[in-house]
Design a protein around this motif. Structure first.
Motif, PDB file in Angstrom:
ATOM      1  N   PRO A   1       0.817  -1.221   0.000  1.00  0.00           N
ATOM      2  CA  PRO A   1       0.000   0.000   0.000  1.00  0.00           C
ATOM      3  C   PRO A   1       0.846   1.265   0.000  1.00  0.00           C
TER       4      PRO A   1
ATOM      5  N   LYS B   1      -2.005   7.028   5.427  1.00  0.00           N
ATOM      6  CA  LYS B   1      -0.948   6.028   5.553  1.00  0.00           C
ATOM      7  C   LYS B   1      -1.163   5.195   6.815  1.00  0.00           C
TER       8      LYS B   1
ATOM      9  N   LYS C   1      -3.971   4.671   8.352  1.00  0.00           N
ATOM     10  CA  LYS C   1      -5.170   3.855   8.155  1.00  0.00           C
ATOM     11  C   LYS C   1      -4.857   2.629   7.299  1.00  0.00           C
ATOM     12  N   ILE C   2      -4.094   2.813   6.242  1.00  0.00           N
ATOM     13  CA  ILE C   2      -3.719   1.703   5.361  1.00  0.00           C
ATOM     14  C   ILE C   2      -2.858   0.697   6.119  1.00  0.00           C
ATOM     15  N   GLU C   3      -1.898   1.193   6.891  1.00  0.00           N
ATOM     16  CA  GLU C   3      -1.036   0.304   7.647  1.00  0.00           C
ATOM     17  C   GLU C   3      -1.826  -0.460   8.696  1.00  0.00           C
TER      18      GLU C   3
ATOM     19  N   HIS D   1      -4.989  -1.358   8.470  1.00  0.00           N
ATOM     20  CA  HIS D   1      -5.741  -2.399   7.771  1.00  0.00           C
ATOM     21  C   HIS D   1      -4.840  -3.524   7.302  1.00  0.00           C
TER      22      HIS D   1
END
Length: 80
Positions: free
Chosen positions: A16, A71, A73-75, A77
């Motif tokens: 991501p 970033k 939030k992506i990490e 998830h």
């Protein structure tokens, strides 16, 4: 030369963080003289949101702050 589908498939294998970096770098390389082709619906949304900003109806956030938040939030998830 690679075609669009091959590039898309390869890019989807990136982490991501790498995908976000790729998006940012590609967007920086777009020519300024080519305006985006937006639908009438999108133009209505843009004008409405622009009025909201001009009228102080929405809270603004810096690009740097937004990048950090996305970033994280992506990490988060990716860890789940």
């Amino acid at each position: 030369m690679l075609n669009y589908q091959t590039i898309l498939e390869e890019a989807s294998l990136l982490s991501p963080e790498e995908r976000l970096r790729l998006i940012e770098e590609l967007s920086l390389n777009l020519p300024n003289e080519i305006p985006p082709q937006l639908s009438e619906e999108w133009m209505e949304v843009i004008h409405r949101r622009s009025r909201e900003v001009d009228n102080g109806e929405v809270k603004m956030e810096s690009w740097e702050s937004l990048q950090k938040r996305l970033k994280a939030k992506i990490e988060s998830h990716a860890e789940n």
